[in-house]
Design an enzyme around this catalytic site. Structure first.
Site, mmCIF file in Angstrom:
data_model
loop_
_atom_site.group_PDB
_atom_site.id
_atom_site.type_symbol
_atom_site.label_atom_id
_atom_site.label_comp_id
_atom_site.label_asym_id
_atom_site.label_seq_id
_atom_site.Cartn_x
_atom_site.Cartn_y
_atom_site.Cartn_z
ATOM 1 N N TYR A 81 51.154 57.522 24.829
ATOM 2 C CA TYR A 81 52.614 57.599 24.662
ATOM 3 C C TYR A 81 53.141 58.758 25.502
ATOM 4 O O TYR A 81 52.701 59.904 25.363
ATOM 5 C CB TYR A 81 52.945 57.818 23.185
ATOM 6 N N TYR A 124 61.303 52.551 28.583
ATOM 7 C CA TYR A 124 61.162 53.162 27.267
ATOM 8 C C TYR A 124 61.514 52.112 26.224
ATOM 9 O O TYR A 124 62.681 51.887 25.917
ATOM 10 C CB TYR A 124 62.091 54.374 27.159
#
Lengths: 314, 137, 388
Positions: free
Chosen positions: C292, C342
């Site tokens: 991440y 994103y």
């Protein structure tokens, strides 16, 4: 901080400021009558008619006999919307000096007019001003102040005085007025578990929760001691010193109520807990991990006080 | 037109009241007629920014209204000698200005009228007007 | 044991943009259709749904739009992007326990054209909920954006381990290199250099603009079913070898400043330990990792917490293209959230499936196991996906 705190109180009789004001007043009074410019317009029917109309004055004598209402005396020599101020008058310096030492408020208290005769149509009046007197300092309902008195005389072209006016104003120091501040937009949520902290901040205390049973210190606080399960909460007042443990310099995006760049730090207290706060009184580039800081309380608006951290002198 | 003579005035005589509604028009029109362009007499926002409740009468108008109040009573033959005014609370737009008056002295041909101009906040102007009236015909 | 009981049988996504021009519900529906088509399943075969607590589209609303009928399982996972792998973990648990046969996981938002997570929200500290009270120790000082919250950790990490802004920059350079050859990526064809990273403006020191991921509109959906059933479906599946959630002691949302040394991510350590334990694998068994990457510094911390390198050694691990496609551990071959989009970590799971299938545009050779992580700085989750 008030800009006056580092100065001698000018409202006290006998102080150097008070003496200076009276000396200036005496000097200005000694100038005697100082003549101003002549009225732009002679005494005329349109202005009289306009004045009577606005006042609701139906007295026919003025227009019938070609004379001006006596209370109009000052009207003839008034400045206009854009006309430059007349000649420098002896009153101006006294007013400026009073303004400069904080007596910025002004209220007229007396106006006494004497009419030697009524002005006639076609006459062009000229005013002359004389500074009479400065009295004070005196305590008044509006605050500490000085009474300034001057006299204006209106002359006809012949030099004959047509009317005069004694005018008195009170120049006072407006009492510091609590100007309601814009509410600071970033407000903490507070509940019964955290209120003691914010109450403390308002009183200039940095309160760290402690367990009333086992003594464990804890920040941020909570309702139950995680160490011994006690709900008996107390607090210790931290000494107010700390060390920067980590920090950020916020640049972007804009944050409501804050002016970037600003620094927010995690501060380690010698008591053994960490707390987050803003770093103040220090350029961002001078902040570093390990920097010694001391708590300072900042009033953000009428209600909210935040503990911030300033560099500590070694 | 009715006009008073000196012998028609008695000490203690009470003048008829004069009530003036201080509409914005009154405040603004009198300020302009007296050549007073200070914003507090015509600009509500400006007046409030300075801490006033509203626009208010200027002093030249107060003097003019005192003069009018007395000459409304005397008629056109009076000659005004002096007006002395002590200034009190502001006379705001939206308020009402009530004049009352009493003759307080008659001496050497000069009559003095005590005048009071009240608004809701209290005395706006109190003072005296000295005048001369024509003698008996 | 959850190990290898379930598999991801289908992946679907919308286009990734800055302004989708569609409602979030429509984005969700489009992604779910795409995932079901990929798996070769009809909407009527779905009986479970999982999404993030932050998703604005209720499971039943998405079900109505795509023609999913009865549901026997629905669940939501908390903590922002930390939910990503958690949705798959919940789906796998439901499949393994018989709560559902086929579960759709989805995340859909107009994060760029709608509510932007990166913008300050003065209401963050407004409510005396536990989260509002937690935020109230930070928000009043203006510490109220994800970049600033992460920057506080990054500053400490640099201080403790001597890492530099260039080290963070190497992560950004790697992600943008990968995105440059991924046509689905927002930054397709737009690689950056370390010098460009160093010249980018400060957001919250020590973070620069190019340390921060982009903001995107889009949706991703995944279809989870049993590993056995997945074998018979249209496309090859990625077996869920391990799935885990993790929160650390003294955990907060993005602001766990009051515990340990602030130079690690204890919640990711929880996830890593669980993944290795459940899978029986070690870091050496992973050919590519999806880490991440909302902000570059936490990629370094994750490499350490997951055991790819020792504590404080990530900066060295990154040197010489260490996490680039031809490096020792290619990280985020799709370009990650810094380069592709994103989508709150969900797009990374889809890339992991492609790597297992061997269908990625930036395919790593010989992929048997992929490790995937979810949001960092918050309670998080992780997966190890494997070839069947």
């Amino acid at each position: 901080m008030s800009p006056d705190t580092d100065r001698a109180d000018p409202g006290k009789p006998g102080t150097s400021t008070d003496r200076d004001l009276h000396e200036l007043a005496v000097k200005q009074a000694a100038l005697g009558q100082v003549r101003g410019a002549a009225a732009v317009d002679p005494v005329n029917v349109p202005m009289i008619r306009h004045w009577l109309d606005a006042m609701g004055d139906t007295n026919p004598v003025y227009l019938d006999q070609g004379i001006a209402p006596p209370a109009m005396a000052q009207v003839w020599t008034m400045q206009g919307v854009r006309r430059a101020a007349g000649q420098h008058s002896p009153v101006d310096d006294v007013m400026s000096a009073l303004d400069a030492v904080g007596f910025t408020g002004v209220v007229a208290t007396n106006c006494e007019q004497v009419y030697h005769r009524y002005a006639r149509l076609g006459e062009r009046l000229t005013s002359a001003i004389r500074f009479d007197d400065l009295a004070g300092p005196k305590r008044t309902a509006l605050g500490e102040g000085y009474f300034a008195t001057w006299t204006i005389t209106w002359h006809a072209e012949s030099g004959e005085a047509v009317a005069e006016m004694m005018f008195r104003v009170l120049k006072f120091r407006p009492p510091p007025r609590a100007v309601p501040r814009e509410p600071y937009p970033l407000r903490p949520a507070v509940n019964r578990d955290t209120a003691f902290f914010w109450d403390g901040v308002r009183q200039g205390e940095l309160r760290v929760q402690s367990c009333a049973d086992c003594g464990e210190l804890r920040h941020p606080p909570g309702p139950i001691c995680p160490h011994c399960r006690s709900a008996n909460r107390a607090y210790r007042i931290a000494g107010g010193e700390g060390t920067v443990y980590s920090y950020v310099v916020h640049h972007h995006p804009p944050v409501p109520g804050r002016e970037p760049p600003f620094v927010v730090a995690v501060v380690a207290l010698p008591e053994g807990v960490r707390i987050v706060g803003g770093i103040v009184d220090c350029p961002p580039e001078a902040v570093g991990i390990g920097m010694a800081v001391v708590v300072t309380y900042r009033q953000m608006d009428d209600e909210l006080v935040l503990p911030m951290w300033a560099p500590r002198e070694p | 037109m009715r006009t008073l003579r000196e012998d028609q005035v008695e000490l203690g005589a009470v003048l008829p009241e004069l009530s003036i509604e201080l509409t914005p028009t009154v405040v603004v029109s009198t300020a302009l007629a007296t050549m007073d362009f200070t914003p507090v007499h015509h600009d509500v926002e400006g007046a409030r920014a300075q801490g006033s409740a509203d626009i208010f009468l200027n002093i030249l108008t107060t003097m003019g209204l005192v003069e009018r109040y007395v000459t409304d009573w005397t008629g056109p033959a009076a000659v005004i000698r002096r007006i002395n005014v002590k200034l009190g609370v502001p006379a705001y737009s939206g308020d009402r200005l009530l004049f009352t008056g009493t003759v307080t002295s008659i001496a050497s041909g000069e009559i003095t009228v005590e005048v009071r101009g009240k608004v809701s906040l209290g005395d706006h102007a109190t003072g005296t007007v000295a005048l001369v009236l024509p003698a008996r015909r | 044991m959850l190990r290898a009981r379930a598999a991801i049988a289908g992946i679907g996504a919308t286009d990734f943009s800055k302004d989708s021009g569609r409602s979030e519900l429509r984005l969700a529906a489009e992604a779910v259709f795409a995932a079901l088509d990929d798996a070769g399943l009809a909407p009527s075969e779905v009986d479970g749904m999982v999404t993030y607590t932050q998703d604005a589209n209720q499971e039943i609303a998405v079900a109505r739009e795509v023609g999913i009928g009865e549901l026997s399982f629905f669940s939501r996972v908390e903590y922002g992007g930390g939910a990503a792998c958690g949705t798959v973990a919940h789906a796998a648990m439901a499949v393994a326990t018989g709560m559902a046969d086929t579960v759709v996981c989805y995340r859909a938002f107009n994060e760029r054209s709608g509510r932007r997570f990166g913008q300050p929200d003065a209401r963050l500290g407004g409510q005396p909920s536990s989260q509002g009270l937690e935020m109230s120790w930070h928000v009043p000082y203006g510490l109220m954006t994800p970049a600033a919250w992460v920057a506080m950790f990054a500053q400490r990490y640099m201080h403790v381990y001597g890492a530099t802004s260039e080290d963070f920059g190497r992560v950004a350079v790697a992600m943008r290199r990968h995105a440059a050859t991924n046509p689905a990526a927002w930054f397709h064809g737009r690689p950056i250099t370390l010098a460009e990273h160093q010249a980018s403006r400060w957001i919250a020191e020590p973070l620069r603009l190019l340390d921060c991921c982009q903001e995107s509109d889009g949706a991703v959906a995944l279809v989870v079913t049993s590993a056995e059933r997945a074998r018979d479906l249209r496309r090859s599946a990625a077996v869920i070898t391990a799935a885990a959630q993790g929160a650390g002691a003294g955990q907060m949302m993005m602001t766990s400043y009051y515990r340990d040394d602030m130079a690690g991510l204890p919640e990711m350590s929880v996830v890593g330990r669980r993944l290795w334990e459940m899978s029986g694998l070690t870091p050496a068994d992973i050919q590519t990792a999806i880490l991440y990457d909302h902000f570059t510094p936490f990629v370094l911390t994750q490499l350490e917490e997951l055991g790819f390198c020792g504590r404080g050694e990530a900066a060295g691990y990154l040197q010489d293209g260490g996490i680039e496609l031809d490096g020792r551990l290619p990280v985020n071959p799709h370009g990650g959230q810094l380069g592709e989009a994103y989508i709150h970590g969900m797009n990374g799971i889809a890339e992991a499936v492609r790597q297992i299938r061997g269908t990625s545009v930036n395919q790593v050779v010989g992929v048997a196991n992929v490790l995937v992580t979810a949001g960092t700085g918050v309670p998080t989750s992780g997966l190890i996906l494997s070839a069947p």
